[in-house]
Design a protein around this motif. Structure first.
Motif, PDB file in Angstrom:
ATOM      1  N   GLY A  78     -16.458 -52.303   3.018  1.00 24.98           N
ATOM      2  CA  GLY A  78     -16.140 -50.816   3.163  1.00 24.98           C
ATOM      3  C   GLY A  78     -17.069 -49.885   3.404  1.00 24.98           C
ATOM      4  N   LEU A  79     -18.363 -50.009   3.008  1.00 29.86           N
ATOM      5  CA  LEU A  79     -19.560 -49.187   3.346  1.00 29.86           C
ATOM      6  C   LEU A  79     -20.179 -49.516   4.482  1.00 29.86           C
ATOM      7  N   GLU A  80     -20.221 -50.681   5.302  1.00 29.73           N
ATOM      8  CA  GLU A  80     -20.642 -50.935   6.379  1.00 29.73           C
ATOM      9  C   GLU A  80     -19.575 -50.963   7.656  1.00 29.73           C
ATOM     10  N   GLN A  81     -18.498 -50.401   7.382  1.00 28.34           N
ATOM     11  CA  GLN A  81     -17.445 -50.398   8.468  1.00 28.34           C
ATOM     12  C   GLN A  81     -17.847 -49.526   9.550  1.00 28.34           C
ATOM     13  N   GLU A  82     -17.315 -49.480  10.717  1.00 26.26           N
ATOM     14  CA  GLU A  82     -17.660 -48.695  11.929  1.00 26.26           C
ATOM     15  C   GLU A  82     -16.698 -47.533  11.909  1.00 26.26           C
ATOM     16  N   PRO A  83     -17.214 -46.542  12.383  1.00 30.64           N
ATOM     17  CA  PRO A  83     -18.660 -46.067  12.426  1.00 30.64           C
ATOM     18  C   PRO A  83     -19.575 -46.244  11.284  1.00 30.64           C
ATOM     19  N   ALA A  95     -16.295 -46.350  -0.842  1.00 26.40           N
ATOM     20  CA  ALA A  95     -16.118 -47.154  -2.015  1.00 26.40           C
ATOM     21  C   ALA A  95     -15.061 -47.085  -2.963  1.00 26.40           C
ATOM     22  N   ILE A  96     -14.506 -45.862  -3.225  1.00 28.19           N
ATOM     23  CA  ILE A  96     -13.355 -45.750  -3.858  1.00 28.19           C
ATOM     24  C   ILE A  96     -12.218 -46.586  -3.153  1.00 28.19           C
ATOM     25  N   GLU A 191      -9.174 -36.596   3.676  1.00 27.14           N
ATOM     26  CA  GLU A 191      -9.556 -37.221   5.121  1.00 27.14           C
ATOM     27  C   GLU A 191     -10.580 -38.329   5.176  1.00 27.14           C
ATOM     28  N   LEU A 192     -11.551 -38.380   4.152  1.00 27.98           N
ATOM     29  CA  LEU A 192     -12.649 -39.087   4.082  1.00 27.98           C
ATOM     30  C   LEU A 192     -12.056 -40.400   3.800  1.00 27.98           C
ATOM     31  N   GLY A 193     -13.131 -41.362   3.828  1.00 25.68           N
ATOM     32  CA  GLY A 193     -12.792 -42.927   3.699  1.00 25.68           C
ATOM     33  C   GLY A 193     -11.588 -43.407   4.647  1.00 25.68           C
ATOM     34  N   ASN A 194     -10.777 -44.053   3.970  1.00 25.44           N
ATOM     35  CA  ASN A 194      -9.713 -44.871   4.640  1.00 25.44           C
ATOM     36  C   ASN A 194      -8.375 -44.272   4.042  1.00 25.44           C
ATOM     37  N   PRO A 195      -7.839 -43.109   4.419  1.00 23.04           N
ATOM     38  CA  PRO A 195      -6.507 -42.447   3.612  1.00 23.04           C
ATOM     39  C   PRO A 195      -5.505 -43.375   3.815  1.00 23.04           C
ATOM     40  N   PRO A 196      -4.725 -43.547   2.914  1.00 18.94           N
ATOM     41  CA  PRO A 196      -3.496 -44.311   2.927  1.00 18.94           C
ATOM     42  C   PRO A 196      -2.306 -43.640   4.015  1.00 18.94           C
ATOM     43  N   PRO A 197      -1.374 -44.728   4.728  1.00 17.26           N
ATOM     44  CA  PRO A 197      -0.747 -43.933   5.686  1.00 17.26           C
ATOM     45  C   PRO A 197       0.430 -43.020   5.065  1.00 17.26           C
TER      46      PRO A 197
END
Length: 205
Positions: A78-83, A95-96, A191-197
């Protein structure tokens, strides 16, 4: 044939340990913790049964190390995902999301892990736990914490609490709601990280 070098032996031990950890993850997910034996794990890993006891004091310790490895790998990915980014707020959001995501990917495994922590054994100090701890501490530091020694245990406790709430039998909380509460606690934009759909829950500021 010349004897193997120390580095080769160390690599073989590392791979053997990782096979046991992966076998534990697979079998607990398939059968549950109670129905999985150390013999089953050794057989799935293609290892001698005595090797399990060589690396781990017992099944509960093996499970915790296996889960810590899963958590470490998920967090690292998760931390190293692109970008890639060095932005501390974005990294904390990732991380969360990585840890909360395990409640969907590995629900049976995570339930067994939480049950074990609440028993007398507590946390197992192992290489997998240490790697996970280092990543979380580094995330807190990059986030800009003025007191990492205090804020890291708080983040760990909040994440554990959220995982427990998401997996509570009979009364689970929705992950988006838990995410929203954690993001609000740390002042992170949705909007940060990977927001759920499904989007941000209603009535969350």
């Amino acid at each position: 044939m010349s004897p193997r070098s120390a580095s080769v032996n160390e690599e073989l031990r590392r791979r053997s340990r990782e096979r046991l950890l992966q076998a534990t993850v697979e079998l607990v997910a398939e059968r549950g913790y109670e129905a999985t034996t150390l013999g089953d794990i050794a057989d799935r890993a293609g290892s001698a049964r005595g090797l399990v006891s060589y690396y781990f004091p017992g099944k509960r310790q093996l499970l915790q190390s296996a889960v810590h490895r899963v958590m470490h790998l998920a967090l690292e990915a998760g931390l190293e995902q692109e970008p890639r980014t060095d932005d501390g707020r974005e990294r904390l959001a990732r991380a969360i999301d990585a840890i909360l995501g395990l409640t969907k990917v590995h629900p049976v495994l995570m339930r067994a892990h939480m049950a074990g922590i609440l028993q007398a054994e507590g946390f197992v100090q192992c290489p997998e736990q240490q790697r996970l701890s280092w990543l979380l501490r580094d995330t807190v530091e990059r986030y800009g914490s003025a007191d990492v020694d205090a804020d890291y245990p708080m983040l760990r406790a909040l994440l554990m609490g959220a995982v427990f709430a998401a997996l509570l039998p009979g009364a689970p909380m929705e992950v988006p709601r838990l995410r929203a509460e954690l993001f609000q606690r740390f002042g992170l934009d949705w909007e940060l990280g990977n927001p759920p759909p499904q989007g941000k829950p209603l009535a969350v500021p």
